[in-house]
Design a protein around this motif. Sequence first.
Motif, PDB file in Angstrom:
ATOM      1  N   LEU A  49       0.834  -1.194   0.000  1.00 33.83           N
ATOM      2  CA  LEU A  49       0.000   0.000   0.000  1.00 33.83           C
ATOM      3  C   LEU A  49       0.879   1.258   0.000  1.00 33.83           C
ATOM      4  O   LEU A  49       1.946   1.277   0.628  1.00 33.83           O
ATOM      5  CB  LEU A  49      -0.894   0.019   1.240  1.00 33.83           C
ATOM      6  N   PRO A  50       0.447   2.320  -0.657  1.00 33.84           N
ATOM      7  CA  PRO A  50       1.224   3.571  -0.646  1.00 33.84           C
ATOM      8  C   PRO A  50       1.494   4.072   0.778  1.00 33.84           C
ATOM      9  O   PRO A  50       2.583   4.588   1.058  1.00 33.84           O
ATOM     10  CB  PRO A  50       0.340   4.543  -1.428  1.00 33.84           C
ATOM     11  N   SER A  51       0.529   3.922   1.673  1.00 35.86           N
ATOM     12  CA  SER A  51       0.725   4.389   3.047  1.00 35.86           C
ATOM     13  C   SER A  51       1.820   3.601   3.752  1.00 35.86           C
ATOM     14  O   SER A  51       2.569   4.148   4.578  1.00 35.86           O
ATOM     15  CB  SER A  51      -0.580   4.272   3.838  1.00 35.86           C
ATOM     16  N   VAL A  52       1.943   2.323   3.425  1.00 35.86           N
ATOM     17  CA  VAL A  52       2.997   1.494   4.016  1.00 35.86           C
ATOM     18  C   VAL A  52       4.347   1.865   3.421  1.00 35.86           C
ATOM     19  O   VAL A  52       5.349   1.983   4.142  1.00 35.86           O
ATOM     20  CB  VAL A  52       2.688  -0.001   3.800  1.00 35.86           C
ATOM     21  N   VAL A  53       4.398   2.065   2.123  1.00 36.56           N
ATOM     22  CA  VAL A  53       5.647   2.485   1.477  1.00 36.56           C
ATOM     23  C   VAL A  53       6.132   3.798   2.076  1.00 36.56           C
ATOM     24  O   VAL A  53       7.339   3.996   2.305  1.00 36.56           O
ATOM     25  CB  VAL A  53       5.437   2.628  -0.046  1.00 36.56           C
ATOM     26  N   GLU A  54       5.201   4.681   2.373  1.00 30.56           N
ATOM     27  CA  GLU A  54       5.565   5.997   2.923  1.00 30.56           C
ATOM     28  C   GLU A  54       6.240   5.866   4.284  1.00 30.56           C
ATOM     29  O   GLU A  54       7.267   6.503   4.543  1.00 30.56           O
ATOM     30  CB  GLU A  54       4.316   6.873   3.027  1.00 30.56           C
ATOM     31  N   VAL A  55       5.693   5.014   5.165  1.00 28.96           N
ATOM     32  CA  VAL A  55       6.302   4.897   6.498  1.00 28.96           C
ATOM     33  C   VAL A  55       7.636   4.148   6.424  1.00 28.96           C
ATOM     34  O   VAL A  55       8.552   4.440   7.203  1.00 28.96           O
ATOM     35  CB  VAL A  55       5.353   4.215   7.510  1.00 28.96           C
ATOM     36  N   VAL A  56       7.748   3.203   5.497  1.00 31.74           N
ATOM     37  CA  VAL A  56       9.026   2.504   5.337  1.00 31.74           C
ATOM     38  C   VAL A  56      10.091   3.475   4.835  1.00 31.74           C
ATOM     39  O   VAL A  56      11.236   3.473   5.316  1.00 31.74           O
ATOM     40  CB  VAL A  56       8.877   1.308   4.377  1.00 31.74           C
ATOM     41  N   ARG A 255      11.745 -14.671  24.702  1.00 36.06           N
ATOM     42  CA  ARG A 255      12.524 -13.436  24.579  1.00 36.06           C
ATOM     43  C   ARG A 255      13.991 -13.679  24.910  1.00 36.06           C
ATOM     44  O   ARG A 255      14.895 -13.101  24.304  1.00 36.06           O
ATOM     45  CB  ARG A 255      11.957 -12.355  25.498  1.00 36.06           C
ATOM     46  N   ALA A 256      14.229 -14.561  25.882  1.00 38.15           N
ATOM     47  CA  ALA A 256      15.602 -14.832  26.313  1.00 38.15           C
ATOM     48  C   ALA A 256      16.413 -15.542  25.243  1.00 38.15           C
ATOM     49  O   ALA A 256      17.641 -15.484  25.259  1.00 38.15           O
ATOM     50  CB  ALA A 256      15.584 -15.665  27.598  1.00 38.15           C
ATOM     51  N   THR A 257      15.750 -16.224  24.299  1.00 38.92           N
ATOM     52  CA  THR A 257      16.471 -16.954  23.258  1.00 38.92           C
ATOM     53  C   THR A 257      16.615 -16.158  21.968  1.00 38.92           C
ATOM     54  O   THR A 257      17.258 -16.615  21.026  1.00 38.92           O
ATOM     55  CB  THR A 257      15.753 -18.274  22.924  1.00 38.92           C
ATOM     56  N   ALA A 258      16.029 -14.972  21.915  1.00 32.79           N
ATOM     57  CA  ALA A 258      16.004 -14.201  20.668  1.00 32.79           C
ATOM     58  C   ALA A 258      17.354 -13.575  20.365  1.00 32.79           C
ATOM     59  O   ALA A 258      18.099 -13.200  21.273  1.00 32.79           O
ATOM     60  CB  ALA A 258      14.943 -13.108  20.750  1.00 32.79           C
ATOM     61  N   ILE A 259      17.660 -13.447  19.096  1.00 34.57           N
ATOM     62  CA  ILE A 259      18.782 -12.619  18.665  1.00 34.57           C
ATOM     63  C   ILE A 259      18.355 -11.164  18.840  1.00 34.57           C
ATOM     64  O   ILE A 259      17.304 -10.759  18.324  1.00 34.57           O
ATOM     65  CB  ILE A 259      19.148 -12.900  17.202  1.00 34.57           C
ATOM     66  N   PRO A 260      19.085 -10.371  19.571  1.00 35.36           N
ATOM     67  CA  PRO A 260      18.651  -8.998  19.848  1.00 35.36           C
ATOM     68  C   PRO A 260      18.439  -8.180  18.580  1.00 35.36           C
ATOM     69  O   PRO A 260      19.141  -8.339  17.585  1.00 35.36           O
ATOM     70  CB  PRO A 260      19.803  -8.424  20.691  1.00 35.36           C
ATOM     71  N   LEU A 261      17.451  -7.309  18.641  1.00 34.31           N
ATOM     72  CA  LEU A 261      17.207  -6.310  17.590  1.00 34.31           C
ATOM     73  C   LEU A 261      16.900  -6.961  16.240  1.00 34.31           C
ATOM     74  O   LEU A 261      17.306  -6.467  15.189  1.00 34.31           O
ATOM     75  CB  LEU A 261      18.408  -5.363  17.470  1.00 34.31           C
ATOM     76  N   GLY A 262      16.160  -8.052  16.272  1.00 33.35           N
ATOM     77  CA  GLY A 262      15.869  -8.772  15.039  1.00 33.35           C
ATOM     78  C   GLY A 262      14.791  -8.146  14.188  1.00 33.35           C
ATOM     79  O   GLY A 262      14.699  -8.419  12.992  1.00 33.35           O
ATOM     80  N   VAL A 263      13.940  -7.320  14.783  1.00 34.93           N
ATOM     81  CA  VAL A 263      12.852  -6.676  14.038  1.00 34.93           C
ATOM     82  C   VAL A 263      13.228  -5.225  13.791  1.00 34.93           C
ATOM     83  O   VAL A 263      13.468  -4.463  14.725  1.00 34.93           O
ATOM     84  CB  VAL A 263      11.530  -6.749  14.817  1.00 34.93           C
ATOM     85  N   THR A 264      13.292  -4.835  12.532  1.00 32.20           N
ATOM     86  CA  THR A 264      13.729  -3.482  12.188  1.00 32.20           C
ATOM     87  C   THR A 264      12.623  -2.468  12.460  1.00 32.20           C
ATOM     88  O   THR A 264      11.432  -2.806  12.532  1.00 32.20           O
ATOM     89  CB  THR A 264      14.136  -3.394  10.714  1.00 32.20           C
ATOM     90  N   ALA A 265      13.025  -1.212  12.563  1.00 33.72           N
ATOM     91  CA  ALA A 265      12.056  -0.138  12.746  1.00 33.72           C
ATOM     92  C   ALA A 265      11.122  -0.036  11.538  1.00 33.72           C
ATOM     93  O   ALA A 265       9.926   0.231  11.683  1.00 33.72           O
ATOM     94  CB  ALA A 265      12.784   1.188  12.971  1.00 33.72           C
ATOM     95  N   ALA A 266      11.659  -0.265  10.349  1.00 30.67           N
ATOM     96  CA  ALA A 266      10.829  -0.221   9.142  1.00 30.67           C
ATOM     97  C   ALA A 266       9.752  -1.288   9.184  1.00 30.67           C
ATOM     98  O   ALA A 266       8.595  -1.043   8.824  1.00 30.67           O
ATOM     99  CB  ALA A 266      11.705  -0.391   7.902  1.00 30.67           C
ATOM    100  N   ALA A 267      10.116  -2.493   9.633  1.00 33.42           N
ATOM    101  CA  ALA A 267       9.146  -3.584   9.709  1.00 33.42           C
ATOM    102  C   ALA A 267       8.058  -3.279  10.718  1.00 33.42           C
ATOM    103  O   ALA A 267       6.857  -3.454  10.447  1.00 33.42           O
ATOM    104  CB  ALA A 267       9.863  -4.880  10.071  1.00 33.42           C
ATOM    105  N   ALA A 268       8.439  -2.823  11.902  1.00 32.69           N
ATOM    106  CA  ALA A 268       7.450  -2.513  12.929  1.00 32.69           C
ATOM    107  C   ALA A 268       6.533  -1.373  12.489  1.00 32.69           C
ATOM    108  O   ALA A 268       5.306  -1.428  12.683  1.00 32.69           O
ATOM    109  CB  ALA A 268       8.154  -2.160  14.240  1.00 32.69           C
TER     110      ALA A 268
END
Length: 376
Positions: A49-56, A255-268
């Motif tokens: 969506l254009p709105s999603v492209v804009e925030v990314v 959470r304890a098993t996760a690789i830190p910072l795996g989800v980018t700001a763009a994705a969220a």
Amino acid sequence: MEIVTAPEPTGARVRLRPEIAALPPYRQGRPAPADGFKLSSNENPFGPLPSVVEVVASAAHDINRYPDATALALRERLAERFGVTADEVLIGAGSVALLAQFILAAAAPGDEVVYSWRSFEAYPGLVTVAGATSVMVPNRADHGHDLDAMAAAITDRTRVVIVCSPNNPTGVVVTAAEFEAFMAKVPADRLVLLDEAYAEFVRGDGSADDAVDGATLIGRYPNLVMLRTFSKAYGLAGLRVGYAIGPVELLDAARATAIPLGVTAAAASAAIASLEPAAEAELLERVGAIADRRDRVHATLVAQGWPVPVARSNFVWLPAGEATTAVAERLFDAGIVTRAFAPDGIRISIGEEESVDILLTILGELVPGSQEGHPQ
């Protein structure tokens, strides 16, 4: 100055875990020809969506900074939707990353993970990486989960049970009644993961009313975690963002098993934008169009004589058996890339409308038992 030389090679190999060295890495399907169609990865055929492209695009201005490690804003939005606290929501790099985290949190060498087979192709590898042992329970004749057999397969060594609905790659759902009866048999100290990556596509012939819906089970079982993703229905496969909802104790362990910072700001940010009312309405309208296209493909394949199961996902399952590779090659030659699981069958994603006639024409020539149904 003394010159230090490297030691002569001895022929010795670096010591690796033998089960990992033997594990084939995940490989994507072949790319589609320039004028063909990629129906192999269950991607959403509609563009963002254009709105999603804009925030990314906006998020790109801050890529010199780390993202919020917990994706709090997205967790709060999902918590509001599902009537839970933000601590009961966990965000990961797609639901497959979350699956890995939960398996690592619960299963160690000597432990077992029970799941249906054939199901999501990543399950065996995730279990092996954790050092645990897979217990694969064969699907029923209709290609759905045999939950009675899965419950019977639980032993003292079982730590995790995975239920996939709709099942990938067969598309068959677990019904709400089946799941409730199953949970009554599962010991309360065993983790159950309900993998609902394709939940939004469960609509159509009435069976949708009977399908299990993890959203209605939140808070009912202290050992149940629901997993979903923005990759499919929301069209964010390239950004990798999924979520889990369940008891805080279980999510904290993951959470304890996760690789830190795996989800980018763009994705969220893209996920949050996709949950805005107008955007989500448009996205779910697209889901409806894909589901209608899927039902049309399914009905035609049945009419042609293919024994395809009822599909409630964004793909159909073609049980081609020993002809799996040959059928997939014929489709590839026609510009249709699919996912072949020899010798069981072929998963065919529902893609662009323009792909449908080509797909159905080729498969109409290859129906088992027909004169042309035995490709060489």
